[in-house]
Design a protein around this motif. Sequence first.
Motif, PDB file in Angstrom:
ATOM      1  N   SER A   1      40.520  41.927  37.732  1.00  0.00           N
ATOM      2  CA  SER A   1      39.287  41.991  37.414  1.00  0.00           C
ATOM      3  C   SER A   1      38.772  42.200  35.774  1.00  0.00           C
ATOM      4  O   SER A   1      37.797  42.101  35.557  1.00  0.00           O
ATOM      5  N   LEU A   2      39.781  42.338  35.067  1.00  0.00           N
ATOM      6  CA  LEU A   2      39.701  42.614  33.624  1.00  0.00           C
ATOM      7  C   LEU A   2      39.075  41.207  33.163  1.00  0.00           C
ATOM      8  O   LEU A   2      38.452  41.387  31.887  1.00  0.00           O
ATOM      9  N   GLU A   3      39.291  40.148  33.909  1.00  0.00           N
ATOM     10  CA  GLU A   3      39.046  38.772  33.033  1.00  0.00           C
ATOM     11  C   GLU A   3      37.334  38.753  32.985  1.00  0.00           C
ATOM     12  O   GLU A   3      36.665  38.443  32.248  1.00  0.00           O
ATOM     13  N   ALA A   4      36.528  39.170  34.221  1.00  0.00           N
ATOM     14  CA  ALA A   4      35.232  39.390  34.145  1.00  0.00           C
ATOM     15  C   ALA A   4      34.593  40.163  32.984  1.00  0.00           C
ATOM     16  O   ALA A   4      33.817  40.055  32.408  1.00  0.00           O
ATOM     17  N   TYR A   5      35.302  41.408  32.763  1.00  0.00           N
ATOM     18  CA  TYR A   5      34.905  42.036  31.814  1.00  0.00           C
ATOM     19  C   TYR A   5      35.328  41.642  30.247  1.00  0.00           C
ATOM     20  O   TYR A   5      34.336  41.584  29.531  1.00  0.00           O
TER      21      TYR A   5
ATOM     22  N   PHE B   1      32.622  39.372  26.065  1.00  0.00           N
ATOM     23  CA  PHE B   1      32.698  39.585  24.477  1.00  0.00           C
ATOM     24  C   PHE B   1      33.249  38.270  23.991  1.00  0.00           C
ATOM     25  O   PHE B   1      33.538  38.137  22.893  1.00  0.00           O
ATOM     26  N   ASP B   2      32.950  37.169  24.720  1.00  0.00           N
ATOM     27  CA  ASP B   2      33.351  35.991  24.248  1.00  0.00           C
ATOM     28  C   ASP B   2      32.675  35.322  23.073  1.00  0.00           C
ATOM     29  O   ASP B   2      33.013  34.701  22.066  1.00  0.00           O
ATOM     30  N   ASP B   3      31.201  35.767  23.097  1.00  0.00           N
ATOM     31  CA  ASP B   3      30.422  35.277  22.041  1.00  0.00           C
ATOM     32  C   ASP B   3      30.760  36.042  20.642  1.00  0.00           C
ATOM     33  O   ASP B   3      30.213  35.565  19.719  1.00  0.00           O
ATOM     34  N   LEU B   4      31.364  36.989  20.693  1.00  0.00           N
ATOM     35  CA  LEU B   4      31.491  37.789  19.722  1.00  0.00           C
ATOM     36  C   LEU B   4      33.041  37.326  18.926  1.00  0.00           C
ATOM     37  O   LEU B   4      33.275  37.742  17.725  1.00  0.00           O
ATOM     38  N   LEU B   5      33.696  36.696  19.671  1.00  0.00           N
ATOM     39  CA  LEU B   5      34.871  36.310  19.080  1.00  0.00           C
ATOM     40  C   LEU B   5      34.997  34.687  18.973  1.00  0.00           C
ATOM     41  O   LEU B   5      34.907  33.961  20.065  1.00  0.00           O
ATOM     42  N   SER B   6      35.125  34.334  17.813  1.00  0.00           N
ATOM     43  CA  SER B   6      34.849  32.835  17.566  1.00  0.00           C
ATOM     44  C   SER B   6      35.912  31.980  17.776  1.00  0.00           C
ATOM     45  O   SER B   6      35.878  30.525  18.077  1.00  0.00           O
ATOM     46  N   THR B   7      37.195  32.412  17.796  1.00  0.00           N
ATOM     47  CA  THR B   7      38.230  31.501  17.849  1.00  0.00           C
ATOM     48  C   THR B   7      39.090  31.713  19.268  1.00  0.00           C
ATOM     49  O   THR B   7      39.018  32.788  19.927  1.00  0.00           O
ATOM     50  N   LEU B   8      39.949  30.884  19.708  1.00  0.00           N
ATOM     51  CA  LEU B   8      40.803  31.065  20.749  1.00  0.00           C
ATOM     52  C   LEU B   8      41.788  32.041  20.541  1.00  0.00           C
ATOM     53  O   LEU B   8      41.920  32.793  21.485  1.00  0.00           O
ATOM     54  N   ALA B   9      42.419  32.282  19.414  1.00  0.00           N
ATOM     55  CA  ALA B   9      43.298  33.264  19.088  1.00  0.00           C
ATOM     56  C   ALA B   9      42.639  34.675  19.278  1.00  0.00           C
ATOM     57  O   ALA B   9      43.278  35.735  19.730  1.00  0.00           O
ATOM     58  N   GLN B  10      41.404  34.692  18.774  1.00  0.00           N
ATOM     59  CA  GLN B  10      41.056  35.968  18.731  1.00  0.00           C
ATOM     60  C   GLN B  10      40.413  36.386  20.210  1.00  0.00           C
ATOM     61  O   GLN B  10      40.828  37.500  20.647  1.00  0.00           O
ATOM     62  N   ARG B  11      40.063  35.710  20.924  1.00  0.00           N
ATOM     63  CA  ARG B  11      39.982  35.969  22.605  1.00  0.00           C
ATOM     64  C   ARG B  11      41.141  36.111  23.198  1.00  0.00           C
ATOM     65  O   ARG B  11      41.284  37.155  24.099  1.00  0.00           O
ATOM     66  N   ARG B  12      42.087  35.602  22.868  1.00  0.00           N
ATOM     67  CA  ARG B  12      43.639  35.627  23.626  1.00  0.00           C
ATOM     68  C   ARG B  12      44.171  36.950  22.910  1.00  0.00           C
ATOM     69  O   ARG B  12      44.740  37.755  23.865  1.00  0.00           O
ATOM     70  N   GLY B  13      43.792  37.450  21.761  1.00  0.00           N
ATOM     71  CA  GLY B  13      44.294  38.705  21.187  1.00  0.00           C
ATOM     72  C   GLY B  13      43.537  39.959  21.873  1.00  0.00           C
ATOM     73  O   GLY B  13      44.112  40.943  22.119  1.00  0.00           O
ATOM     74  N   PHE B  14      42.220  39.585  22.147  1.00  0.00           N
ATOM     75  CA  PHE B  14      41.457  40.773  22.843  1.00  0.00           C
ATOM     76  C   PHE B  14      41.864  40.997  24.350  1.00  0.00           C
ATOM     77  O   PHE B  14      41.894  42.037  24.737  1.00  0.00           O
TER      78      PHE B  14
ATOM     79  N   TRP C   1      37.065  39.523  12.903  1.00  0.00           N
ATOM     80  CA  TRP C   1      36.017  39.862  13.849  1.00  0.00           C
ATOM     81  C   TRP C   1      35.370  41.285  13.691  1.00  0.00           C
ATOM     82  O   TRP C   1      36.030  41.978  12.878  1.00  0.00           O
ATOM     83  N   ASP C   2      34.079  41.487  13.982  1.00  0.00           N
ATOM     84  CA  ASP C   2      33.433  42.814  13.504  1.00  0.00           C
ATOM     85  C   ASP C   2      33.631  43.739  14.951  1.00  0.00           C
ATOM     86  O   ASP C   2      33.128  43.575  15.768  1.00  0.00           O
ATOM     87  N   TYR C   3      34.478  44.873  14.220  1.00  0.00           N
ATOM     88  CA  TYR C   3      34.547  45.976  15.312  1.00  0.00           C
ATOM     89  C   TYR C   3      33.161  46.610  15.797  1.00  0.00           C
ATOM     90  O   TYR C   3      32.974  47.069  16.971  1.00  0.00           O
ATOM     91  N   GLU C   4      32.328  46.700  14.740  1.00  0.00           N
ATOM     92  CA  GLU C   4      31.117  47.449  15.184  1.00  0.00           C
ATOM     93  C   GLU C   4      30.296  46.647  16.066  1.00  0.00           C
ATOM     94  O   GLU C   4      29.458  47.145  17.239  1.00  0.00           O
ATOM     95  N   GLN C   5      30.115  45.358  16.332  1.00  0.00           N
ATOM     96  CA  GLN C   5      29.649  44.374  17.257  1.00  0.00           C
ATOM     97  C   GLN C   5      30.338  44.686  18.728  1.00  0.00           C
ATOM     98  O   GLN C   5      29.777  44.804  19.725  1.00  0.00           O
ATOM     99  N   VAL C   6      31.611  44.659  18.610  1.00  0.00           N
ATOM    100  CA  VAL C   6      32.530  44.695  19.738  1.00  0.00           C
ATOM    101  C   VAL C   6      32.148  46.077  20.447  1.00  0.00           C
ATOM    102  O   VAL C   6      31.917  46.325  21.521  1.00  0.00           O
ATOM    103  N   ASN C   7      32.116  47.330  19.511  1.00  0.00           N
ATOM    104  CA  ASN C   7      31.811  48.603  20.230  1.00  0.00           C
ATOM    105  C   ASN C   7      30.564  48.659  20.777  1.00  0.00           C
ATOM    106  O   ASN C   7      30.322  49.287  21.734  1.00  0.00           O
ATOM    107  N   ALA C   8      29.438  47.874  20.054  1.00  0.00           N
ATOM    108  CA  ALA C   8      27.987  48.095  20.585  1.00  0.00           C
ATOM    109  C   ALA C   8      27.908  47.427  21.792  1.00  0.00           C
ATOM    110  O   ALA C   8      27.477  47.717  22.664  1.00  0.00           O
ATOM    111  N   ARG C   9      28.604  46.126  21.970  1.00  0.00           N
ATOM    112  CA  ARG C   9      28.551  45.540  23.277  1.00  0.00           C
ATOM    113  C   ARG C   9      29.232  46.560  24.465  1.00  0.00           C
ATOM    114  O   ARG C   9      28.858  46.412  25.589  1.00  0.00           O
ATOM    115  N   ARG C  10      30.581  47.085  24.151  1.00  0.00           N
ATOM    116  CA  ARG C  10      31.162  47.825  25.130  1.00  0.00           C
ATOM    117  C   ARG C  10      30.099  48.947  25.636  1.00  0.00           C
ATOM    118  O   ARG C  10      29.931  49.287  26.525  1.00  0.00           O
TER     119      ARG C  10
END
Length: 371
Positions: free
Chosen positions: A13-17, A21-34, A80-89
Amino acid sequence: MARRLPCPPAPGSLEAYATGFDDLLSTLAQRRGFCEYLAGLLLPRDRNRTLTCLAGAEPVVGAQHASVQRLQFFLSESAWDYEQVNARRLELLLTDPATAPHPGGVLVIDDSGDREDGKATAHIGRQWLGRLGRTDNGIVTVTTCWADENLYYPLYAVPYSPAHHFPKGKSDPGFRTKLQIAAELARTAKAAGVAFRAVAADCAYGDQDGFRRQLDATGLPFVMALKPGHGTWAYGKDVCTPVHAAHSLTWTDPSAPGTGPPPSAPSATDTPRPGGPPTRPLAGGDPTESTVRAGGGARSPDRRGLPRRRRTELDRVTRRRRCSHQAGTRPTRRTGDSRRPFLRRRRHHRDRNRRAGRRARLHRGVRPRHG
């Protein structure tokens, strides 16, 4: 516009979560690393504090593995902006009925220190590390956490930068103490709509009057731990220690917090304080001028506005009280007894230095002095 490449799905179920955040991560490498970082934090593994364990590789030997290096690049070099990621969380936490904060929770403020080697790492310095219980080289992070009886989760985390990282040291405009960071995080949580009953912290923050004043000015209620030696002061009939105030209220449970009468002020001359004898009046003054400290002990009142002769007398009486023994507070120990080990060590070092000097002079062929 180039088509976004699909990312390998996260487990369960981690995939749905993670897709939130996909719109905050611009590249495939960022989404995969996240996704790999989230999986490393949440999967049941022995340790999740090192990159090798987060990536599921063997410690030390697997440090050069591709998955470990990919995760290292995502955390330290990727843009990638950690403040935006934390705000989305936080947005997801606040909107979910299972985790939404309510007025019955508390905002916990604390700091956590981890030991680190070297001097080039950001925010590193020799400072107190509460996790280790000693002063060492490391990094300290000030954190806020929302908690109630059933769950807790972190809100914000800001690293503390020691003064030597700034050109002007502590006088630099960019320098902030841990207390200032904590007060700012509490105000940020309130502005973000996080509901809580009070701010809670240990004595490292509760003992600081300036920190409590900042919370009070913001309109935030707080419950702070105090060190045993922390004192509260009052004059005459208004003298009341926290112990007397607590004993005068009949608290039973949160639904009945107590409606007892106001705390009766103990007399500054008649009523013994917890752990100490009655307070004696100052020489030549009104007994109500004495000030009482919570937990025992007395100190001189406010000296402002008094004549110089009167201030000198008050200082003399205060010094005599501090140096004299108070019955019932600690065992009596003569001054001479406490100095005996020091005197023995001093005589030992003196004799040792004399013997070393004699040997050196004999070696040089110099006739030793006598006496």
